[in-house]
Design a protein around this motif. Structure first.
Motif, PDB file in Angstrom:
ATOM      1  N   ILE A   1     -55.652  -1.746 -67.675  1.00 35.36           N
ATOM      2  CA  ILE A   1     -55.171  -1.492 -69.033  1.00 35.36           C
ATOM      3  C   ILE A   1     -56.392  -1.340 -69.934  1.00 35.36           C
ATOM      4  CG2 ILE A   1     -53.865  -2.399 -70.973  1.00 35.36           C
ATOM      5  CD1 ILE A   1     -52.255  -4.026 -68.885  1.00 35.36           C
ATOM      6  N   PHE A   2     -56.660  -0.103 -70.310  1.00 40.14           N
ATOM      7  CA  PHE A   2     -57.761   0.185 -71.225  1.00 40.14           C
ATOM      8  C   PHE A   2     -57.177   0.853 -72.458  1.00 40.14           C
ATOM      9  CE2 PHE A   2     -59.948   0.385 -67.063  1.00 40.14           C
ATOM     10  CZ  PHE A   2     -60.886  -0.605 -67.284  1.00 40.14           C
ATOM     11  N   LYS A   3     -57.602   0.385 -73.613  1.00 44.94           N
ATOM     12  CA  LYS A   3     -57.111   0.958 -74.862  1.00 44.94           C
ATOM     13  C   LYS A   3     -58.096   2.008 -75.351  1.00 44.94           C
ATOM     14  CE  LYS A   3     -54.647  -3.157 -76.217  1.00 44.94           C
ATOM     15  NZ  LYS A   3     -54.470  -4.224 -77.183  1.00 44.94           N
ATOM     16  N   LEU A   4     -57.527   3.102 -75.847  1.00 41.67           N
ATOM     17  CA  LEU A   4     -58.365   4.148 -76.418  1.00 41.67           C
ATOM     18  C   LEU A   4     -58.903   3.674 -77.763  1.00 41.67           C
ATOM     19  CD1 LEU A   4     -56.273   7.352 -75.696  1.00 41.67           C
ATOM     20  CD2 LEU A   4     -58.364   6.623 -74.572  1.00 41.67           C
ATOM     21  N   LYS A   5     -60.171   3.948 -77.989  1.00 42.70           N
ATOM     22  CA  LYS A   5     -60.770   3.596 -79.273  1.00 42.70           C
ATOM     23  C   LYS A   5     -60.351   4.625 -80.311  1.00 42.70           C
ATOM     24  CE  LYS A   5     -64.776   1.349 -77.294  1.00 42.70           C
ATOM     25  NZ  LYS A   5     -66.230   1.377 -77.123  1.00 42.70           N
ATOM     26  N   VAL A   6     -60.105   4.126 -81.507  1.00 44.63           N
ATOM     27  CA  VAL A   6     -59.734   5.009 -82.600  1.00 44.63           C
ATOM     28  C   VAL A   6     -61.020   5.639 -83.141  1.00 44.63           C
ATOM     29  CG1 VAL A   6     -58.663   5.116 -84.884  1.00 44.63           C
ATOM     30  CG2 VAL A   6     -57.775   3.539 -83.156  1.00 44.63           C
ATOM     31  N   PRO A   7     -61.058   6.974 -83.213  1.00 46.79           N
ATOM     32  CA  PRO A   7     -62.274   7.606 -83.726  1.00 46.79           C
ATOM     33  C   PRO A   7     -62.501   7.243 -85.186  1.00 46.79           C
ATOM     34  CG  PRO A   7     -60.606   9.255 -83.150  1.00 46.79           C
ATOM     35  CD  PRO A   7     -60.045   7.917 -82.829  1.00 46.79           C
TER      36      PRO A   7
END
Length: 119
Positions: A107-113
């Motif tokens: 489970i990896f969360k995408l970083k918000v640009p």
């Protein structure tokens, strides 16, 4: 949990890269397959690194690996000099499949640009 998964992926990537292809393969066909495999390999490793850094979601490369596995299967009527190279390809593919399995269940969360600040 993602830190443990991230470490698992990095450990497996290190193991994967310690087993290098021989400098010279059996023939030109094996060399051409090596160049084709290198493209798939680079795409998978790039995806894995982007995934753990939160820059990209998981991309499934199982079909590409399955298609390539069909190309490098050891044939009964094939050249015996190629068998060692073909088995090495199959071992590398199996290791990449293990890496993809770990990444798929992690489970990896995408970083918000970040939005540039107004001046």
């Amino acid at each position: 949990m993602s830190a443990i998964d991230k470490e698992k992926i990095f450990v497996e990537l290190r193991k994967y890269h310690t087993e290098e292809f021989p400098e010279k393969l059996a023939n030109e066909e094996m060399q051409a397959l090596r160049e084709e495999f290198q493209i798939i390999e680079d795409d998978i490793v790039t995806m894995l690194l982007s995934l753990v850094n939160g820059k990209l979601g998981f991309v499934d490369f199982k079909k590409e690996l399955a298609d390539f596995t069909d190309k490098v299967k050891v044939l009964k009527t094939g050249d015996r000099l190629e068998d060692e190279n073909r088995n090495f390809f199959l071992a590398k593919i199996a290791h990449l499949k293990e890496l993809l399995e770990i990444a798929e269940h992690a489970i990896f969360k995408l970083k918000v640009p970040r939005v540039p600040k107004a001046v």
